[in-house]
Design a protein around this motif. Sequence first.
Motif, PDB file in Angstrom:
ATOM      1  N   ASN A 165       0.843  -1.198   0.000  1.00 27.78           N
ATOM      2  CA  ASN A 165       0.000   0.000   0.000  1.00 27.78           C
ATOM      3  C   ASN A 165       0.873   1.242   0.000  1.00 27.78           C
ATOM      4  O   ASN A 165       1.701   1.419   0.889  1.00 27.78           O
ATOM      5  CB  ASN A 165      -0.883   0.037   1.263  1.00 27.78           C
ATOM      6  CG  ASN A 165      -2.002  -0.957   1.168  1.00 27.78           C
ATOM      7  OD1 ASN A 165      -2.730  -0.980   0.189  1.00 27.78           O
ATOM      8  ND2 ASN A 165      -2.113  -1.805   2.174  1.00 27.78           N
ATOM      9  N   ILE A 166       0.649   2.086  -0.993  1.00 26.33           N
ATOM     10  CA  ILE A 166       1.373   3.352  -1.011  1.00 26.33           C
ATOM     11  C   ILE A 166       0.322   4.413  -0.674  1.00 26.33           C
ATOM     12  O   ILE A 166      -0.187   5.122  -1.539  1.00 26.33           O
ATOM     13  CB  ILE A 166       2.061   3.575  -2.377  1.00 26.33           C
ATOM     14  CG1 ILE A 166       2.907   2.341  -2.730  1.00 26.33           C
ATOM     15  CG2 ILE A 166       2.933   4.835  -2.363  1.00 26.33           C
ATOM     16  CD1 ILE A 166       3.925   1.913  -1.680  1.00 26.33           C
ATOM     17  N   GLY A 167      -0.020   4.408   0.592  1.00 26.17           N
ATOM     18  CA  GLY A 167      -1.090   5.273   1.096  1.00 26.17           C
ATOM     19  C   GLY A 167      -2.345   4.437   1.338  1.00 26.17           C
ATOM     20  O   GLY A 167      -3.109   4.190   0.410  1.00 26.17           O
ATOM     21  N   THR A 168      -2.510   3.965   2.600  1.00 24.28           N
ATOM     22  CA  THR A 168      -3.730   3.196   2.896  1.00 24.28           C
ATOM     23  C   THR A 168      -4.924   4.147   2.939  1.00 24.28           C
ATOM     24  O   THR A 168      -4.764   5.362   3.149  1.00 24.28           O
ATOM     25  CB  THR A 168      -3.621   2.468   4.250  1.00 24.28           C
ATOM     26  OG1 THR A 168      -3.386   3.444   5.260  1.00 24.28           O
ATOM     27  CG2 THR A 168      -2.514   1.431   4.247  1.00 24.28           C
ATOM     28  N   ALA A 173      -0.966   5.215   5.294  1.00 23.16           N
ATOM     29  CA  ALA A 173       0.315   4.593   5.660  1.00 23.16           C
ATOM     30  C   ALA A 173       0.947   4.008   4.398  1.00 23.16           C
ATOM     31  O   ALA A 173       0.242   3.571   3.493  1.00 23.16           O
ATOM     32  CB  ALA A 173       0.077   3.481   6.666  1.00 23.16           C
ATOM     33  N   LYS A 174       2.277   4.026   4.373  1.00 24.48           N
ATOM     34  CA  LYS A 174       2.974   3.470   3.207  1.00 24.48           C
ATOM     35  C   LYS A 174       3.741   2.222   3.629  1.00 24.48           C
ATOM     36  O   LYS A 174       4.521   2.272   4.582  1.00 24.48           O
ATOM     37  CB  LYS A 174       3.969   4.490   2.621  1.00 24.48           C
ATOM     38  CG  LYS A 174       3.284   5.659   1.918  1.00 24.48           C
ATOM     39  CD  LYS A 174       3.249   6.864   2.808  1.00 24.48           C
ATOM     40  CE  LYS A 174       2.500   8.026   2.215  1.00 24.48           C
ATOM     41  NZ  LYS A 174       2.281   9.083   3.211  1.00 24.48           N
ATOM     42  N   ASP A 175       3.519   1.127   2.917  1.00 17.93           N
ATOM     43  CA  ASP A 175       4.309  -0.082   3.156  1.00 17.93           C
ATOM     44  C   ASP A 175       5.671   0.113   2.490  1.00 17.93           C
ATOM     45  O   ASP A 175       5.759   0.716   1.412  1.00 17.93           O
ATOM     46  CB  ASP A 175       3.595  -1.312   2.582  1.00 17.93           C
ATOM     47  CG  ASP A 175       2.245  -1.562   3.263  1.00 17.93           C
ATOM     48  OD1 ASP A 175       2.094  -1.154   4.432  1.00 17.93           O
ATOM     49  OD2 ASP A 175       1.347  -2.152   2.637  1.00 17.93           O
ATOM     50  N   ALA A 199      -3.072   4.286  -5.173  1.00 20.00           N
ATOM     51  CA  ALA A 199      -4.255   5.025  -5.635  1.00 20.00           C
ATOM     52  C   ALA A 199      -4.188   6.522  -5.314  1.00 20.00           C
ATOM     53  O   ALA A 199      -4.368   7.362  -6.186  1.00 20.00           O
ATOM     54  CB  ALA A 199      -5.521   4.413  -5.045  1.00 20.00           C
ATOM     55  N   LEU A 200      -3.924   6.838  -4.050  1.00 19.59           N
ATOM     56  CA  LEU A 200      -3.907   8.260  -3.677  1.00 19.59           C
ATOM     57  C   LEU A 200      -2.495   8.837  -3.743  1.00 19.59           C
ATOM     58  O   LEU A 200      -2.255   9.841  -4.397  1.00 19.59           O
ATOM     59  CB  LEU A 200      -4.466   8.439  -2.246  1.00 19.59           C
ATOM     60  CG  LEU A 200      -4.239   9.815  -1.612  1.00 19.59           C
ATOM     61  CD1 LEU A 200      -4.955  10.912  -2.387  1.00 19.59           C
ATOM     62  CD2 LEU A 200      -4.673   9.835  -0.160  1.00 19.59           C
ATOM     63  N   SER A 201      -1.557   8.197  -3.057  1.00 17.98           N
ATOM     64  CA  SER A 201      -0.268   8.861  -2.803  1.00 17.98           C
ATOM     65  C   SER A 201       0.736   8.726  -3.939  1.00 17.98           C
ATOM     66  O   SER A 201       1.701   9.495  -3.998  1.00 17.98           O
ATOM     67  CB  SER A 201       0.359   8.299  -1.526  1.00 17.98           C
ATOM     68  OG  SER A 201      -0.605   8.194  -0.509  1.00 17.98           O
ATOM     69  N   GLY A 202       0.511   7.744  -4.842  1.00 13.26           N
ATOM     70  CA  GLY A 202       1.503   7.478  -5.889  1.00 13.26           C
ATOM     71  C   GLY A 202       1.855   8.698  -6.696  1.00 13.26           C
ATOM     72  O   GLY A 202       3.026   9.018  -6.893  1.00 13.26           O
ATOM     73  N   CYS A 225      -2.838   3.543  -9.910  1.00 12.96           N
ATOM     74  CA  CYS A 225      -3.016   4.885  -9.362  1.00 12.96           C
ATOM     75  C   CYS A 225      -4.397   5.397  -9.792  1.00 12.96           C
ATOM     76  O   CYS A 225      -4.849   5.062 -10.888  1.00 12.96           O
ATOM     77  CB  CYS A 225      -1.954   5.741 -10.044  1.00 12.96           C
ATOM     78  SG  CYS A 225      -1.264   7.009  -9.075  1.00 12.96           S
ATOM     79  N   SER A 226      -5.048   6.199  -8.967  1.00 10.16           N
ATOM     80  CA  SER A 226      -6.303   6.841  -9.404  1.00 10.16           C
ATOM     81  C   SER A 226      -5.955   8.152 -10.100  1.00 10.16           C
ATOM     82  O   SER A 226      -4.984   8.818  -9.711  1.00 10.16           O
ATOM     83  CB  SER A 226      -7.204   7.158  -8.213  1.00 10.16           C
ATOM     84  OG  SER A 226      -7.547   5.994  -7.513  1.00 10.16           O
ATOM     85  N   GLY A 227      -6.759   8.529 -11.094  1.00 10.84           N
ATOM     86  CA  GLY A 227      -6.519   9.809 -11.769  1.00 10.84           C
ATOM     87  C   GLY A 227      -7.341  10.928 -11.159  1.00 10.84           C
ATOM     88  O   GLY A 227      -6.932  12.092 -11.141  1.00 10.84           O
ATOM     89  N   HIS A 228      -8.529  10.576 -10.644  1.00 10.64           N
ATOM     90  CA  HIS A 228      -9.437  11.614 -10.136  1.00 10.64           C
ATOM     91  C   HIS A 228      -9.051  12.063  -8.737  1.00 10.64           C
ATOM     92  O   HIS A 228      -9.607  13.017  -8.227  1.00 10.64           O
ATOM     93  CB  HIS A 228     -10.877  11.090 -10.116  1.00 10.64           C
ATOM     94  CG  HIS A 228     -11.024   9.800  -9.358  1.00 10.64           C
ATOM     95  ND1 HIS A 228     -10.658   8.601  -9.905  1.00 10.64           N
ATOM     96  CD2 HIS A 228     -11.454   9.538  -8.108  1.00 10.64           C
ATOM     97  CE1 HIS A 228     -10.888   7.632  -9.012  1.00 10.64           C
ATOM     98  NE2 HIS A 228     -11.358   8.181  -7.910  1.00 10.64           N
TER      99      HIS A 228
END
Length: 393
Positions: A165-168, A173-175, A199-202, A225-228
């Motif tokens: 997880n790069i931003g839970t 939190a980042k793993d 999704a968020l932090s990437g 990653c999410s774009g929105h």
Amino acid sequence: MTVKEVERLQRYKDLLAERSSNAIGYPFALDFDFSELHTLFQYHINNVGDPYIESNYDVNSHSMEREVVEFFADLFRAPKHNRWGYVTSGGSEGNLYGLYVARELYPEAVIYYSAATHYSISKSIRLLNMPSCMIRIQPNGEMDYKDLEESIKRYSNRPAIVVANIGTTMTEAKDDVPTIRSVLQKAAVKSHYIHCDAALSGSYLAVLEEEPQFDFANGVDSIACSGHKFIGSPFPCGVVVIKDQYKERVSKPVSYIGSFDSTIAGSRNGHSPVFMWYAIKQQGREGLLRRALECLSLAEYTQRRLQEHGIAAWRNEKAITVVFPKPSASICRKWQLATNAGQAHLICMPGISQQRIDDFIEDLLKETSLIAREPTHSRVFVKPGDSIMITQL
Ligand SMILES: Cc1ncc(COP(=O)(O)O)c(C=O)c1O
């Protein structure tokens, strides 16, 4: 349309404006202006097929889609001659795609993911019918690497697919990918695959850090990653990047479209790559960095102000998510706060003003009963098997 229907539509528009002005609990950038692209809505733009292969249906945005993928592939330091990806419907589809590719490479593998992982991962695991193992988390929401090590040892005769997880969702939190890799090495599993749910932090960590810890240069195999979220868009979208060598495992020729079916969906939104392309071209890396720094500074301000008022607010390192004790249902509804296990969070997304945070804090302070003196993360520990329901979109 009837007069009633026109009024109904107007009421809906008013509601959107009103509800958007209070949104602080879910991670959507609010500062976008795509008015220059409004004329695109007179076309049916369909990106069916592989974006890297032109198909029979060419009212598409494949060329812009490729530029978006390349932008993210550069951010995530994907190998220049071994990268591929596409614009997805959001982070969830990117997660499914990453795990789908991983399963096609290693059908005998076990998937490891932490208890703080977004629900799209457990859903993907169910869809793919894969064995999996939930890993404990540390109080801040990061994976417990000792538990990962012990779990991998239990199945060390099988390949390992690890979700980092790069931003839970709840605590951002980042793993730590280098630690995950050293656990995998120590366990001496024959094959492994690391998928990053970023999704968020990437998209903002990759511009903040010269050498992001979670990227292809650090040995990951796919990133979604999410774009929105951080980039911003009026509709959900995202991007997934994988190594090109993996694509042939899932890609099949389809004569009807004159292309390869390499993606989850058939018909795909052709507008979203143009919107993402436009945002990236307008902002560039520098613009994204500036917005990331503004978000971080607002998160710091929010945390400090809450703490000054005795509210046990906390934040992970480089996080724009501020966690605090769950307030009343009416505050959560008004400010659209996501809650879980006695905690709530707000996310300082681009476009959220300091004034909006001040208004929220003023509202919150009227509720003296919620004030806790102890940091919430010292009380929250999720064990494997605990059900955590994350009220996330
Ligand atoms: C950590 C994480 N992963 C995945 C997702 C799903 O992303 P999307 O809503 O773009 O499908 C979210 C959504 O909030 C998330 O927080």
